[in-house]
Design an enzyme around this catalytic site. Structure first.
Site, PDB file in Angstrom:
ATOM      1  N   GLY A  10       2.898  -0.993   4.342  1.00 49.08           N
ATOM      2  CA  GLY A  10       2.903   0.401   3.987  1.00 49.08           C
ATOM      3  C   GLY A  10       4.254   0.838   3.856  1.00 49.08           C
ATOM      4  O   GLY A  10       4.844   0.801   2.914  1.00 49.08           O
ATOM      5  N   GLY A  11       5.011   1.207   4.829  1.00 45.65           N
ATOM      6  CA  GLY A  11       6.294   2.150   4.799  1.00 45.65           C
ATOM      7  C   GLY A  11       7.326   0.894   4.179  1.00 45.65           C
ATOM      8  O   GLY A  11       8.079   1.363   3.266  1.00 45.65           O
ATOM      9  N   ASN A  20       0.841  -1.206   0.054  1.00 44.29           N
ATOM     10  CA  ASN A  20       0.122   0.114   0.010  1.00 44.29           C
ATOM     11  C   ASN A  20       0.936   1.189  -0.018  1.00 44.29           C
ATOM     12  O   ASN A  20       1.422   1.574   1.106  1.00 44.29           O
ATOM     13  CB  ASN A  20      -0.864   0.074   1.408  1.00 44.29           C
ATOM     14  CG  ASN A  20      -1.757   1.118   1.317  1.00 44.29           C
ATOM     15  OD1 ASN A  20      -1.761   2.050   0.645  1.00 44.29           O
ATOM     16  ND2 ASN A  20      -2.374   1.382   2.606  1.00 44.29           N
ATOM     17  N   TRP A  21       0.929   1.877  -1.108  1.00 44.53           N
ATOM     18  CA  TRP A  21       1.997   2.788  -1.246  1.00 44.53           C
ATOM     19  C   TRP A  21       1.154   4.375  -0.636  1.00 44.53           C
ATOM     20  O   TRP A  21       2.193   5.054  -0.582  1.00 44.53           O
ATOM     21  CB  TRP A  21       2.329   3.151  -2.688  1.00 44.53           C
ATOM     22  CG  TRP A  21       3.022   1.962  -3.362  1.00 44.53           C
ATOM     23  CD1 TRP A  21       3.411   0.932  -2.558  1.00 44.53           C
ATOM     24  CD2 TRP A  21       3.423   1.823  -4.578  1.00 44.53           C
ATOM     25  NE1 TRP A  21       4.006   0.111  -3.626  1.00 44.53           N
ATOM     26  CE2 TRP A  21       4.266   0.639  -4.768  1.00 44.53           C
ATOM     27  CE3 TRP A  21       3.514   2.755  -5.672  1.00 44.53           C
ATOM     28  CZ2 TRP A  21       4.860   0.151  -6.042  1.00 44.53           C
ATOM     29  CZ3 TRP A  21       4.018   2.170  -6.884  1.00 44.53           C
ATOM     30  CH2 TRP A  21       5.024   1.027  -7.127  1.00 44.53           C
ATOM     31  N   LYS A  22       0.259   4.340  -0.306  1.00 48.14           N
ATOM     32  CA  LYS A  22      -0.531   5.500   0.279  1.00 48.14           C
ATOM     33  C   LYS A  22      -0.025   6.492  -0.775  1.00 48.14           C
ATOM     34  O   LYS A  22      -0.014   6.470  -1.958  1.00 48.14           O
ATOM     35  CB  LYS A  22      -0.274   5.750   1.828  1.00 48.14           C
ATOM     36  CG  LYS A  22      -0.212   4.241   2.668  1.00 48.14           C
ATOM     37  CD  LYS A  22      -0.189   4.479   3.898  1.00 48.14           C
ATOM     38  CE  LYS A  22      -0.246   3.305   4.656  1.00 48.14           C
ATOM     39  NZ  LYS A  22      -0.021   3.398   6.142  1.00 48.14           N
ATOM     40  N   GLU A  50      -5.697  -4.436  10.711  1.00 52.25           N
ATOM     41  CA  GLU A  50      -4.571  -3.543  11.047  1.00 52.25           C
ATOM     42  C   GLU A  50      -4.739  -2.595  12.183  1.00 52.25           C
ATOM     43  O   GLU A  50      -5.693  -1.586  12.008  1.00 52.25           O
ATOM     44  CB  GLU A  50      -4.404  -2.623   9.800  1.00 52.25           C
ATOM     45  CG  GLU A  50      -4.149  -3.224   8.446  1.00 52.25           C
ATOM     46  CD  GLU A  50      -3.464  -2.371   7.306  1.00 52.25           C
ATOM     47  OE1 GLU A  50      -2.372  -2.529   6.972  1.00 52.25           O
ATOM     48  OE2 GLU A  50      -4.291  -1.522   7.002  1.00 52.25           O
ATOM     49  N   SER A 100       3.313  -1.624  10.604  1.00 51.25           N
ATOM     50  CA  SER A 100       4.565  -2.006  10.691  1.00 51.25           C
ATOM     51  C   SER A 100       5.339  -3.360  10.442  1.00 51.25           C
ATOM     52  O   SER A 100       6.114  -3.854  11.390  1.00 51.25           O
ATOM     53  CB  SER A 100       5.146  -1.278  12.239  1.00 51.25           C
ATOM     54  OG  SER A 100       4.726   0.052  12.280  1.00 51.25           O
ATOM     55  N   GLY A 157       2.523   2.369  10.927  1.00 52.02           N
ATOM     56  CA  GLY A 157       3.340   3.667  10.585  1.00 52.02           C
ATOM     57  C   GLY A 157       4.072   4.110  12.058  1.00 52.02           C
ATOM     58  O   GLY A 157       4.409   5.176  11.902  1.00 52.02           O
ATOM     59  N   GLU A 205      -7.008   4.841   7.575  1.00 53.98           N
ATOM     60  CA  GLU A 205      -6.676   6.263   7.200  1.00 53.98           C
ATOM     61  C   GLU A 205      -7.877   6.738   6.595  1.00 53.98           C
ATOM     62  O   GLU A 205      -8.394   8.023   6.606  1.00 53.98           O
ATOM     63  CB  GLU A 205      -5.363   6.450   6.599  1.00 53.98           C
ATOM     64  CG  GLU A 205      -4.189   6.123   7.299  1.00 53.98           C
ATOM     65  CD  GLU A 205      -3.052   5.554   6.573  1.00 53.98           C
ATOM     66  OE1 GLU A 205      -2.990   5.194   5.338  1.00 53.98           O
ATOM     67  OE2 GLU A 205      -2.162   5.033   7.475  1.00 53.98           O
ATOM     68  N   HIS A 222      -9.452   1.197   4.571  1.00 50.61           N
ATOM     69  CA  HIS A 222      -8.273   1.347   5.283  1.00 50.61           C
ATOM     70  C   HIS A 222      -8.223   2.196   6.472  1.00 50.61           C
ATOM     71  O   HIS A 222      -9.161   3.308   6.345  1.00 50.61           O
ATOM     72  CB  HIS A 222      -7.078   1.985   4.429  1.00 50.61           C
ATOM     73  CG  HIS A 222      -5.935   1.956   5.043  1.00 50.61           C
ATOM     74  ND1 HIS A 222      -5.319   3.008   5.991  1.00 50.61           N
ATOM     75  CD2 HIS A 222      -4.765   0.932   4.952  1.00 50.61           C
ATOM     76  CE1 HIS A 222      -4.205   2.525   6.269  1.00 50.61           C
ATOM     77  NE2 HIS A 222      -3.744   1.529   5.846  1.00 50.61           N
TER      78      HIS A 222
HETATM   79  P1  PGA Z   1       2.770   0.524   7.523  1.00 50.83           P
HETATM   80  O1  PGA Z   1       1.128   0.481   7.016  1.00 50.83           O
HETATM   81  O2  PGA Z   1       3.131  -0.837   7.131  1.00 50.83           O
HETATM   82  O3  PGA Z   1       3.692   1.542   7.118  1.00 50.83           O
HETATM   83  O4  PGA Z   1       2.547   0.319   9.130  1.00 50.83           O
HETATM   84  C1  PGA Z   1       0.569  -0.393   6.962  1.00 50.83           C
HETATM   85  C2  PGA Z   1      -0.787   0.017   6.194  1.00 50.83           C
HETATM   86  O5  PGA Z   1      -1.318   0.828   6.596  1.00 50.83           O
HETATM   87  O6  PGA Z   1      -1.387  -0.579   5.301  1.00 50.83           O
END
Ligand code: PGA
Length: 260
Positions: free
Chosen positions: A238-239, A11-13, A171, A217, A177, A101, A99
């Site tokens: 994500g990251g 997930n590149w956001k 999640e 994470s 993050g 967010e 998600h």
């Molecule tokens: P993260 O994000 O790996 O940066 O914690 C995961 C996500 O939100 O899908």
């Protein structure tokens, strides 16, 4: 025990620009090409779906193209929104819904998210519903209730036949993050509870087949322990999805969890 093919989603956001997105996709295409044990999905930002999709197509890559969001209406006066058929036009086969967010930063609620799940499935997409508790909810021992509610609402009215195209990403919001990860045991317990919700809502068979991914994470270093849990079927990343080496380490961990 039903073997479930793990999914690793990147997930590149709202990160990367065109050249970086294309470079990242190219290095992944070179390295993921022959992996049949794990399903890999990339979720680039909307403006780069076409460019990333072209990289995947040109290489006949098994990596799937996913979108981070969409609007459930087929077309019309919805300024700023993107429809499912527009995404399908670009070669998108997978979509994220809900998600954290989107839920907690943008403010999407369970009613809207359920409409998105139903619209995504109706359009033939593979839908990944994201659920997860906030820190204060975990501290108040509400983790399973929150996950159950988000799962039940999110999947309300889904035709059992379509559940083969649904996956769930658990999640915990406090782990996204932040560098904090749920312990493998805590994550496993949450996954078992979510699977039980699916069993009650649909059937034991459907619950045994649905892939439930962990996100928050995840890194190459903690992925092996997480993916070794019997109810954790891969990860939404994500990251660590923004660098080919980091993401590959996680894909490798998922591949090893299958052969282990
Ligand atoms: P993260 O994000 O790996 O940066 O914690 C995961 C996500 O939100 O899908």
């Amino acid at each position: 025990m039903t073997p479930r093919k793990p999914i690793v989603g990147g997930n590149w956001k709202m990160n990367l620009h065109r050249a970086q997105a294309v470079d990242l996709a190219k290095s992944l295409v070179d390295r993921v090409n022959s992996n049949e044990d794990v399903e890999v999905i990339l979720f680039p930002p909307f403006p780069y779906l076409e460019a990333v999709g072209k990289v995947l197509r040109d290489a006949s890559s098994p990596i799937r193209l996913g979108a981070q969001d969409f609007y459930h209406q087929p077309n019309g006066a919805y300024t700023g929104e993107v429809s499912i058929s527009m995404l399908a036009d670009l070669g998108v086969t997978n979509v994220l819904v809900g998600h954290s967010e989107r839920r907690h930063v943008i403010g999407e609620n369970d009613v809207l998210l359920n409409q998105k799940v139903l619209a995504g499935l109706k359009a033939g997409m593979e839908v990944m519903l994201c659920v997860g508790e906030k820190l204060e909810q975990r501290e108040a021992n509400q983790t399973d209730d929150i996950n159950a509610g988000q799962t039940r609402y999110g999947l309300a009215g889904v035709d059992p036949k379509d559940m083969a195209r649904v996956s769930i990403a658990y999640e915990p919001v406090w782990a996204i993050g932040t560098g904090k990860t749920a312990t493998a045991a805590d994550a496993q317990n949450a996954h078992v509870a979510i699977r039980e919700v699916v069993a009650r809502q649909f059937s034991t068979d459907i619950a045994q087949h649905v892939r439930i991914l962990y996100g928050g994470s995840v890194k190459g270093s903690n992925a092996p322990e997480l993916f070794a849990q019997s109810d954790i079927d891969g990860g939404l990343i994500g990251g660590a999805a923004l660098k080919a080496d980091d993401f590959m380490a996680i894909i490798d961990a998922a591949t090893n969890s299958v052969s282990a």
